[in-house]
Design a protein around this motif. Structure first.
Motif, short mmCIF file in Angstrom:
data_model
loop_
_atom_site.label_atom_id
_atom_site.label_comp_id
_atom_site.label_asym_id
_atom_site.label_seq_id
_atom_site.Cartn_x
_atom_site.Cartn_y
_atom_site.Cartn_z
N VAL A 102 0.83 -1.20 0.00
CA VAL A 102 0.00 0.00 0.00
C VAL A 102 0.87 1.25 0.00
O VAL A 102 0.65 2.20 -0.77
N THR A 111 2.60 1.77 -3.36
CA THR A 111 1.69 2.34 -4.36
C THR A 111 1.43 3.81 -4.09
O THR A 111 1.47 4.65 -5.01
N ALA A 112 1.16 4.15 -2.83
CA ALA A 112 0.89 5.55 -2.47
C ALA A 112 2.09 6.44 -2.80
O ALA A 112 1.93 7.54 -3.34
N ILE A 129 2.47 7.01 -6.50
CA ILE A 129 1.54 8.06 -6.93
C ILE A 129 2.12 9.44 -6.61
O ILE A 129 2.04 10.38 -7.41
N LYS A 130 2.73 9.55 -5.43
CA LYS A 130 3.41 10.79 -5.04
C LYS A 130 4.47 11.16 -6.08
O LYS A 130 4.57 12.32 -6.50
N ALA A 186 -7.81 2.17 1.12
CA ALA A 186 -6.53 2.42 0.48
C ALA A 186 -6.65 3.45 -0.65
O ALA A 186 -5.78 4.30 -0.83
N TRP A 187 -7.76 3.39 -1.43
CA TRP A 187 -7.89 4.32 -2.54
C TRP A 187 -7.97 5.76 -2.08
O TRP A 187 -7.54 6.69 -2.79
N TYR A 235 -4.51 6.97 -1.67
CA TYR A 235 -3.91 7.26 -2.96
C TYR A 235 -4.36 8.64 -3.49
O TYR A 235 -3.55 9.43 -3.99
N PHE A 264 -1.95 12.06 -3.85
CA PHE A 264 -1.74 12.75 -5.13
C PHE A 264 -2.00 14.25 -5.00
O PHE A 264 -1.20 15.07 -5.48
#
Length: 445
Positions: A46, A49-50, A53-54, A98-99, A102, A106
């Motif tokens: 997680v 992925t986060a 995205i950063k 989790a979304w 994200y 962002f």
């Protein structure tokens, strides 16, 4: 080092940076714990992925921000971005999926992608003297280390009395105080420039960056820095809570050990850089990062992790802190914002690769495998930097032009009357290519 704080403008900017980063550090700890609450042992995936995205936000948006920073009032721009970051941070305590992490990451980092390179490009104009700027870079490195040292320590203390969700309040307060400190000073106005298209202003920093040998090497060093930093940031919570079976406070102390090592290095670097050139210092730091990743694959317990994270922090600062000196040396006041924005995007493209690798490989194949893969990436970066960075890296270079004798460019730079002269060389409209060394320079038009 602290004598540069006598400059009121820099002092206020430095305090704004420190306070904002302390708040950001609290959020970093809280987001890691939030990811573990949502995903358990898969928290690394997680977080990977986060943080990927950063990096997408950083890579995609910072060149655009650099183009705007050349023409917009910097103080208004920085204050607005701080307010936007504070507003986004207000929503973080309410995340349950989790979304949502994200999406908010962002938005938060899109604002940071505009704020950070604009802030960094302002400092060398506030402190034009190189010795003062070198010390300011070390102070800035210390400020970033507060995110890794004091913030986790503060988080560890706060977690004894409050839920980690309340740590996000510190992030909001940090951004708002940062905005107030920026408002309190006058910043240099962008120099008047020839009008250029938005596309040209957006891409010129990238073109200048990759046309400069020392900056191509800096890109390779940034790859090693990102490989080691990703292992620490993404997988510390997994090492401590999933592998060693310890608690949230131990996660904070492990991050603090990394920050402590980086802070020690930042304190010692100004004197070292007064005596030793940037190239051997940065290459040595990057090489130690690769070695530390190999050692990470064999971690036996929490105590060794604390020591190894401290050593990694030292090498991290040694490899990264002098980068601002290279960017300053490779730019003029006119193109500095675009070059800093280009480095921000280029260096974070490395993190875009290493963050998800650290998380996904660690979750699927185990932490030792992730460490070895990242060690290989760091090693490639070290070798590439060694090959691309000239051993003799002078600022003043001889080169030739096909220009009229009365062209203003000849003023203030000694030339031989045959189109060749010497001055501090940076890539710009008159100097689109790096002079060939050691053979005679190619002609500049």
């Amino acid at each position: 080092m602290i004598e540069v704080l006598a400059n009121r403008t820099y002092r206020h900017l430095f305090l704004a940076q420190v306070i904002a980063l302390v708040g950001t550090g609290l959020a970093t700890v809280a987001i890691g714990l939030l990811a573990f609450e949502i995903a358990g042992a898969d928290a690394g995936a997680v977080l990977g992925t986060a943080l990927a995205i950063k990096m997408i936000a950083y890579v995609a948006l910072s060149p655009i921000a650099g183009a705007f920073a050349e023409v917009l009032p910097r103080r208004k721009m920085l204050v607005l971005l701080d307010v936007v970051r504070a507003a986004v941070a207000c929503a973080l305590p309410f995340v349950t999926e989790a979304w949502q992490i994200y999406l908010l990451i962002f938005l938060l980092q899109a604002a940071s992608a505009a704020f950070t390179p604009t802030f960094q490009a302002t400092i060398p104009e506030v402190l034009p003297d190189e010795a003062q700027y070198t010390r300011a870079l070390s102070l800035s490195r210390l400020a970033y280390d507060l995110e890794n040292l004091l913030s986790p320590m503060l988080a560890a203390l706060l977690l004894t009395v409050v839920s980690f969700h309340l740590l996000f309040a510190g992030t909001v307060v940090g951004f708002l105080i940062s905005a107030l400190l920026v408002v309190s000073v006058s910043l240099p106005k962008p120099a008047q420039k020839a009008r250029r298209s938005f596309f040209e202003r957006t891409t010129r920093g990238m073109r200048s960056y990759f046309a400069t040998p020392r900056l191509r090497a800096l890109f390779a060093i940034s790859l090693a820095v990102a490989a080691a930093g990703s292992m620490v940031i993404v997988n510390t919570v997994v090492f401590v809570q999933a592998r060693f079976g310890l608690g949230q406070q131990e996660v904070a102390w492990a991050m603090a050990a990394f920050g402590a090592g980086s802070m020690i290095a930042a304190l010692l670097l100004p004197r070292l850089l007064d005596r030793v050139q940037d190239r051997p210092v940065m290459l040595a730091g990057a090489a130690f990062l690769a070695a530390a990743l190999v050692a990470t694959a064999m971690l036996p317990g929490y105590g060794v992790l604390l020591g190894l994270w401290a050593v990694t922090g030292v090498a991290y600062a040694v490899a990264q802190t002098p980068s601002g000196r290279l960017l300053r040396r490779s730019s003029s006041a006119e193109n500095r914002p675009s070059l800093f924005a280009a480095h921000f995007a280029i260096s974070h493209s490395c993190w875009l690769l290493t963050y998800p690798l650290a998380g996904w490989i660690g979750a699927r194949f185990g932490l030792p495998t992730a460490a070895i893969v990242l060690a290989v990436i760091a090693g490639i970066g070290v070798i590439a930097a060694f090959l691309m960075w000239p051993t003799v890296d002078e600022a003043v270079l001889a080169h030739t032009h096909d220009l009229p004798d009365d062209d203003p460019h000849w003023a203030g730079a000694a030339h031989d009357g045959h189109g060749q002269h010497r001055h501090e060389f940076v890539i710009d409209a008159l100097h689109p290519h790096w002079p060939d060394e050691p053979t005679p320079a190619r002609r500049m038009r």
